[in-house]
Design an enzyme around this catalytic site. Sequence first.
Site, PDB file in Angstrom:
ATOM      1  N   GLY A  69       0.802  -1.214   0.000  1.00 58.72           N
ATOM      2  CA  GLY A  69       0.000   0.000   0.000  1.00 58.72           C
ATOM      3  C   GLY A  69       0.840   1.271   0.000  1.00 58.72           C
ATOM      4  O   GLY A  69       0.542   2.224  -0.732  1.00 58.72           O
ATOM      5  N   SER A  70       1.885   1.297   0.805  1.00 59.98           N
ATOM      6  CA  SER A  70       2.707   2.509   0.896  1.00 59.98           C
ATOM      7  C   SER A  70       3.351   2.821  -0.450  1.00 59.98           C
ATOM      8  O   SER A  70       3.368   3.976  -0.886  1.00 59.98           O
ATOM      9  CB  SER A  70       3.794   2.334   1.957  1.00 59.98           C
ATOM     10  OG  SER A  70       3.212   2.063   3.207  1.00 59.98           O
ATOM     11  N   ASN A 149      -8.455   3.949   8.109  1.00 58.65           N
ATOM     12  CA  ASN A 149      -7.883   2.819   8.830  1.00 58.65           C
ATOM     13  C   ASN A 149      -8.069   2.910  10.344  1.00 58.65           C
ATOM     14  O   ASN A 149      -8.035   1.905  11.030  1.00 58.65           O
ATOM     15  CB  ASN A 149      -6.397   2.665   8.501  1.00 58.65           C
ATOM     16  CG  ASN A 149      -5.653   3.977   8.539  1.00 58.65           C
ATOM     17  OD1 ASN A 149      -6.014   4.940   7.844  1.00 58.65           O
ATOM     18  ND2 ASN A 149      -4.619   4.046   9.347  1.00 58.65           N
ATOM     19  N   GLN A 177      -7.773  -0.210   3.089  1.00 60.35           N
ATOM     20  CA  GLN A 177      -8.671  -0.786   4.106  1.00 60.35           C
ATOM     21  C   GLN A 177      -9.980  -1.305   3.501  1.00 60.35           C
ATOM     22  O   GLN A 177     -10.596  -2.203   4.055  1.00 60.35           O
ATOM     23  CB  GLN A 177      -9.001   0.258   5.177  1.00 60.35           C
ATOM     24  CG  GLN A 177      -7.838   0.583   6.094  1.00 60.35           C
ATOM     25  CD  GLN A 177      -7.475  -0.552   7.037  1.00 60.35           C
ATOM     26  OE1 GLN A 177      -8.302  -1.374   7.417  1.00 60.35           O
ATOM     27  NE2 GLN A 177      -6.212  -0.601   7.422  1.00 60.35           N
ATOM     28  N   SER A 197      -3.384  -3.407  -0.784  1.00 60.94           N
ATOM     29  CA  SER A 197      -2.288  -4.155  -0.175  1.00 60.94           C
ATOM     30  C   SER A 197      -2.728  -5.553   0.230  1.00 60.94           C
ATOM     31  O   SER A 197      -3.818  -5.731   0.779  1.00 60.94           O
ATOM     32  CB  SER A 197      -1.803  -3.387   1.059  1.00 60.94           C
ATOM     33  OG  SER A 197      -0.794  -4.115   1.714  1.00 60.94           O
ATOM     34  N   GLY A 198      -1.856  -6.540  -0.014  1.00 61.66           N
ATOM     35  CA  GLY A 198      -2.196  -7.934   0.250  1.00 61.66           C
ATOM     36  C   GLY A 198      -2.466  -8.258   1.712  1.00 61.66           C
ATOM     37  O   GLY A 198      -3.424  -8.955   2.039  1.00 61.66           O
ATOM     38  N   HIS A 199      -1.606  -7.740   2.603  1.00 62.31           N
ATOM     39  CA  HIS A 199      -1.680  -8.212   3.998  1.00 62.31           C
ATOM     40  C   HIS A 199      -2.874  -7.676   4.768  1.00 62.31           C
ATOM     41  O   HIS A 199      -3.110  -8.079   5.903  1.00 62.31           O
ATOM     42  CB  HIS A 199      -0.369  -7.937   4.734  1.00 62.31           C
ATOM     43  CG  HIS A 199      -0.126  -6.505   5.102  1.00 62.31           C
ATOM     44  ND1 HIS A 199      -0.336  -6.039   6.373  1.00 62.31           N
ATOM     45  CD2 HIS A 199       0.311  -5.452   4.387  1.00 62.31           C
ATOM     46  CE1 HIS A 199      -0.021  -4.751   6.432  1.00 62.31           C
ATOM     47  NE2 HIS A 199       0.378  -4.367   5.225  1.00 62.31           N
ATOM     48  N   THR A 235      12.424  -8.009 -10.850  1.00 61.34           N
ATOM     49  CA  THR A 235      11.908  -9.369 -11.009  1.00 61.34           C
ATOM     50  C   THR A 235      10.642  -9.543 -10.168  1.00 61.34           C
ATOM     51  O   THR A 235      10.622  -9.175  -8.993  1.00 61.34           O
ATOM     52  CB  THR A 235      12.980 -10.390 -10.563  1.00 61.34           C
ATOM     53  OG1 THR A 235      14.149 -10.137 -11.337  1.00 61.34           O
ATOM     54  CG2 THR A 235      12.508 -11.817 -10.754  1.00 61.34           C
ATOM     55  N   CYS A 323       2.623   7.072  21.905  1.00 59.76           N
ATOM     56  CA  CYS A 323       3.910   6.367  21.916  1.00 59.76           C
ATOM     57  C   CYS A 323       4.076   5.340  20.795  1.00 59.76           C
ATOM     58  O   CYS A 323       5.171   5.158  20.278  1.00 59.76           O
ATOM     59  CB  CYS A 323       4.120   5.690  23.256  1.00 59.76           C
ATOM     60  SG  CYS A 323       3.768   6.797  24.623  1.00 59.76           S
TER      61      CYS A 323
HETATM   62  C1  LIG Z   1      -1.897  -0.380   5.897  1.00 59.40           C
HETATM   63  C2  LIG Z   1      -2.257   0.825   5.102  1.00 59.40           C
HETATM   64  C3  LIG Z   1      -1.357   1.360   4.164  1.00 59.40           C
HETATM   65  C4  LIG Z   1       0.018   0.815   3.960  1.00 59.40           C
HETATM   66  O1  LIG Z   1       0.007  -0.436   3.349  1.00 59.40           O
HETATM   67  P1  LIG Z   1       1.332  -1.360   3.419  1.00 59.40           P
HETATM   68  O2  LIG Z   1       1.037  -2.488   2.522  1.00 59.40           O
HETATM   69  O3  LIG Z   1       1.474  -1.764   4.842  1.00 59.40           O
HETATM   70  O4  LIG Z   1       2.461  -0.514   2.938  1.00 59.40           O
HETATM   71  C5  LIG Z   1      -1.768   2.452   3.433  1.00 59.40           C
HETATM   72  N1  LIG Z   1      -2.990   2.988   3.596  1.00 59.40           N
HETATM   73  C6  LIG Z   1      -3.886   2.506   4.486  1.00 59.40           C
HETATM   74  C7  LIG Z   1      -5.220   3.126   4.606  1.00 59.40           C
HETATM   75  C8  LIG Z   1      -3.539   1.410   5.276  1.00 59.40           C
HETATM   76  O5  LIG Z   1      -4.410   0.945   6.167  1.00 59.40           O
END
Ligand SMILES: *Cc1c(COP(=O)(O)O)cnc(C)c1O
Length: 391
Positions: A69-70, A149, A177, A197-199, A235, A323
């Site tokens: 995502g980033s 998020n 999200q 993003s996959g995770h 790659t 924190c």
């Molecule tokens: C988690 C998140 C990201 C970043 O995604 P990554 O795959 O961890 O780099 C960007 N935007 C939102 C809204 C997210 O929740």
Amino acid sequence: MIYLDNAATTRTAPEVVDAMLPYFTRYYGNASTIYTLGSESKKAVNNAREIIAGSLGAKPEEIYFTAGGSESDNWAIKAAAEAYSAKGKHIITTKIEHHAVLHTCQYLEKNGYEVTYLDVDRDGLVDPEAVKAAIRPDTILISVMFANNEIGTIEPIGEIGAIAKEKGILFHTDAVQAFGQIPINVEELNIDMLSASGHKLNGPKGIGFLYIRRGVKIRSFIHGGAQERSRRAGTENVPGIVGLGVAVERAMRIMTEKDKRETELRDYLIGRIEKEIPYCWLNGHRTKRLPGNVNVSFKYIEGESMLIMLDMKGICASSGSACTSGSLDPSHVLLAIGLKHEDAHGSLRLTLSEETTKEELDTVVEELKAIVARLRDMSPLYEDFIKSQKQ
Ligand SMILES: *Cc1c(COP(=O)(O)O)cnc(C)c1O
């Protein structure tokens, strides 16, 4: 353990892991080669691309794999800013974006771009009329997240997309999200670029994609090879891409059922907390909300302490407190919806998954009641408040 931090990351689904494994050990060929081993990889990559495109109403050639995502947010914003700089240098976004968008915009501001950061209302909603009003002749990009998020609020993306289209301005959405949780169609919503993003959807970490509508002028993000139509060299992460494809297929298959179940559990959890714990309130919109998101502020409580005590009970959660982010300021999202600093520090985010059970939520409520009571007993501010109530 009770895992309620699915907005931070999710458990990789077993079927995703199973699908990935052969691409480490058996089909390990480089997808850019011409022999059979490599073409197995290429086929798998193309298959995942088709699944993802299909899930969004896009074309396979409009899907570009990234490292998450980033990276997708960085690419969309920086490369669009560069490609359209002849037209202007003004970007519109919101105060509640993820840091991958906000910090990228701040970087562009240091390089001669101007950015308008739109306010949101008490529920975290962006007003499409405010987007319209912020548009200038030199506006080149609008970037508004699909769903937040932290507080789970789902933005009026279709209305904003229609405005962007009418004005001929590029529209990007960070859908990290929302993608895989709620239906998204890039045609119906007039989205030009979309990050995912996959995770965050039970796929692997370190893999994601950027949807770029055909015809959008955008610069290559990583130079060096012909991968991803020469726009993102390197790659291919074949196991990751395969895993992402299966995760998306799975998310689409279970979406309706998961949405219904999580929404019910979410509202059950919100209801119990609101009823059984005094001096707390829900952050984010009550119904225009991601199915698995609960975000509550407790008065006279420090979020960090709450997280540590929940962790001692085996409960994983998150807070808008300082924190965790390594800074003294509480969550920019909670401040943007109008919370006072001390109230933003006392927030707790619980994010559900399709594996979350009602019994787990009951346990969490009981533990939370005890933790909040204990922390308030130690709080001088709470003591003052109680005294003032008695007068
Ligand atoms: C988690 C998140 C990201 C970043 O995604 P990554 O795959 O961890 O780099 C960007 N935007 C939102 C809204 C997210 O929740």
